[in-house]
Scaffold this motif. Sequence first.
Motif, mmCIF file in Angstrom:
data_model
loop_
_atom_site.group_PDB
_atom_site.id
_atom_site.type_symbol
_atom_site.label_atom_id
_atom_site.label_comp_id
_atom_site.label_asym_id
_atom_site.label_seq_id
_atom_site.Cartn_x
_atom_site.Cartn_y
_atom_site.Cartn_z
ATOM 1 N N LYS A 27 -17.936 -3.602 83.886
ATOM 2 C CA LYS A 27 -17.561 -4.566 81.927
ATOM 3 C C LYS A 27 -17.826 -4.504 81.438
ATOM 4 N N SER A 28 -20.037 -5.170 81.554
ATOM 5 C CA SER A 28 -21.037 -4.189 80.571
ATOM 6 C C SER A 28 -21.031 -2.925 79.913
ATOM 7 N N GLY A 29 -20.356 -2.539 80.586
ATOM 8 C CA GLY A 29 -20.253 -0.745 80.463
ATOM 9 C C GLY A 29 -21.065 0.386 81.414
ATOM 10 N N ALA A 30 -22.526 -0.695 82.353
ATOM 11 C CA ALA A 30 -22.853 0.169 83.244
ATOM 12 C C ALA A 30 -22.006 0.613 84.323
ATOM 13 N N ARG A 31 -22.856 2.125 84.670
ATOM 14 C CA ARG A 31 -22.262 2.713 85.486
ATOM 15 C C ARG A 31 -22.880 2.642 86.920
ATOM 16 N N VAL A 32 -21.873 3.143 87.857
ATOM 17 C CA VAL A 32 -21.848 2.076 88.901
ATOM 18 C C VAL A 32 -22.038 3.381 89.989
ATOM 19 N N VAL A 33 -23.003 3.190 91.029
ATOM 20 C CA VAL A 33 -22.506 3.494 92.677
ATOM 21 C C VAL A 33 -22.373 2.965 93.783
ATOM 22 N N HIS A 34 -21.228 3.228 94.312
ATOM 23 C CA HIS A 34 -21.831 2.947 95.687
ATOM 24 C C HIS A 34 -21.900 3.546 96.577
ATOM 25 N N ILE A 35 -22.804 2.560 97.386
ATOM 26 C CA ILE A 35 -23.115 3.881 98.404
ATOM 27 C C ILE A 35 -22.612 3.195 99.910
ATOM 28 N N ASN A 36 -22.183 3.924 100.864
ATOM 29 C CA ASN A 36 -21.539 2.820 102.018
ATOM 30 C C ASN A 36 -21.154 4.504 102.816
ATOM 31 N N THR A 37 -21.176 3.331 104.187
ATOM 32 C CA THR A 37 -20.895 4.469 105.235
ATOM 33 C C THR A 37 -19.223 4.723 105.120
ATOM 34 N N THR A 38 -18.600 3.990 104.469
ATOM 35 C CA THR A 38 -17.085 4.289 104.183
ATOM 36 C C THR A 38 -16.919 4.431 102.634
ATOM 37 N N GLU A 39 -15.919 5.559 102.514
ATOM 38 C CA GLU A 39 -15.638 5.962 100.778
ATOM 39 C C GLU A 39 -15.111 4.002 100.646
ATOM 40 N N THR A 40 -15.255 3.806 99.240
ATOM 41 C CA THR A 40 -15.261 3.015 98.454
ATOM 42 C C THR A 40 -14.432 3.285 97.314
ATOM 43 N N PRO A 41 -13.067 2.379 97.584
ATOM 44 C CA PRO A 41 -12.621 2.367 96.690
ATOM 45 C C PRO A 41 -12.576 2.060 95.220
ATOM 46 N N LEU A 42 -12.637 3.434 93.726
ATOM 47 C CA LEU A 42 -12.988 3.630 92.805
ATOM 48 C C LEU A 42 -12.043 2.618 91.674
ATOM 49 N N GLU A 43 -12.209 1.720 90.670
ATOM 50 C CA GLU A 43 -11.382 1.428 89.722
ATOM 51 C C GLU A 43 -11.451 1.811 88.513
ATOM 52 N N SER A 44 -12.428 2.857 88.091
ATOM 53 C CA SER A 44 -12.924 2.817 87.037
ATOM 54 C C SER A 44 -13.812 4.318 86.436
ATOM 55 N N PRO A 45 -13.885 4.719 85.673
ATOM 56 C CA PRO A 45 -14.374 6.343 85.652
ATOM 57 C C PRO A 45 -15.734 6.172 86.057
ATOM 58 N N LEU A 46 -15.543 5.127 85.515
ATOM 59 C CA LEU A 46 -17.920 4.278 85.310
ATOM 60 C C LEU A 46 -18.130 4.256 86.609
ATOM 61 N N GLU A 47 -17.784 4.481 87.771
ATOM 62 C CA GLU A 47 -18.542 4.239 88.947
ATOM 63 C C GLU A 47 -17.718 5.614 90.128
ATOM 64 N N MET A 48 -18.952 5.853 91.047
ATOM 65 C CA MET A 48 -18.655 6.824 91.800
ATOM 66 C C MET A 48 -19.290 6.284 93.047
ATOM 67 N N SER A 49 -19.181 7.297 94.277
ATOM 68 C CA SER A 49 -18.554 6.750 95.483
ATOM 69 C C SER A 49 -19.520 7.226 96.148
ATOM 70 N N LEU A 50 -20.645 7.171 96.862
ATOM 71 C CA LEU A 50 -21.521 8.109 97.892
ATOM 72 C C LEU A 50 -21.171 7.703 99.496
ATOM 73 N N VAL A 51 -20.494 8.381 100.092
ATOM 74 C CA VAL A 51 -20.284 8.262 101.833
ATOM 75 C C VAL A 51 -21.912 8.315 102.298
ATOM 76 N N GLY A 52 -22.645 8.063 102.889
ATOM 77 C CA GLY A 52 -23.503 7.821 103.593
ATOM 78 C C GLY A 52 -24.268 6.855 103.839
ATOM 79 N N ARG A 53 -25.579 6.667 104.721
ATOM 80 C CA ARG A 53 -25.922 5.689 105.523
ATOM 81 C C ARG A 53 -26.732 5.026 103.610
ATOM 82 N N ALA A 54 -27.482 4.427 103.885
ATOM 83 C CA ALA A 54 -28.136 3.485 102.973
ATOM 84 C C ALA A 54 -29.637 4.354 103.213
#
Length: 254
Positions: free
Chosen positions: A209-236
């Motif tokens: 909401k404050s305009g940051a980019r968000v990178v999700h890192i998870n062994t499962t796909e993260t459902p994205l709510e915004s074009p400012l997000e991305m999902s990396l699938v894999g072990r941390a």
Amino acid sequence: MKAAAELIAGAKRIVVFTGAGISADSGIPTFRDPLTSIWAHYDPEKLETANAFRENAALVWGWYLWRRALVAQASPNAAHLAVAQLAQTGREVTVVTQNIDDLHERAGSSGVIHLHGALDLPKCFACHRTPASVSLDHQFVSEGLSVEPPRRPRCNGKLRPGVVWFGEDLPTAVWKRAVQAAQGCDVLLSIGTSGVVFPAAEIPRIALKSGARVVHINTTETPLESPLEMSLVGRAAICVPAIVSPIAMPGEVV
Ligand code: APR
């Protein structure tokens, strides 16, 4: 991975928001993964609430002693180390964790914001004070055994784990610091969390909401709510070093 590494390289203020998944690669079971779940054998409502402690303090205290022992035998993994390394690159890095282990600190991170408290800070169930010094090293338990909690000498109240239980509020000052960090960052890395426990799970959204980019890192796909997000699938332990090393160790191939 490259796009995430470039986001980090261009950021000045980074929040690293972590959940049990970042400690999974250190051998600490997560809460909701069917295979590794701690709760495969337990019912959270029987262990992580004030009522559970009132009803059976020894079971709850034994459960936390078992988790303390697990953490004491574990070591920070490559993800914890990469997060600590990121803070050495001249960027402002704030770690906001849901975890009650000390693996971020043992990897070298400082000023870690523990939203759900910490295993090594027991407090009095009666007066809520944290005893000046309490040694629990004499208390050992194997999984599932009950251990009577020690008492705080001054008021004779039973010691309880210094963590936030279901139904309890997060400490206001802690929550405020976490929200301020999320509101002020350029990039938020959300690592190893199922995002189902609130208000902690709001932190990535507050950053978005404050305009940051968000990178999700998870062994499962993260459902994205915004074009400012991305999902990396894999072990941390694989993904986090891969996106940090280009800046922390220039010349490394992603
Ligand atoms: N690398 C990255 N992600 C992983 C890994 C790994 N090696 N292993 C598991 N995961 C992911 C799982 O896919 C899951 O989405 O980590 C997440 C762990 O989710 P949970 O077990 O729900 O843990 P967490 O999100 O931290 O739980 C939040 O709930 O029970 C309360 O207080 C407790 O702080 C905890 C909160």
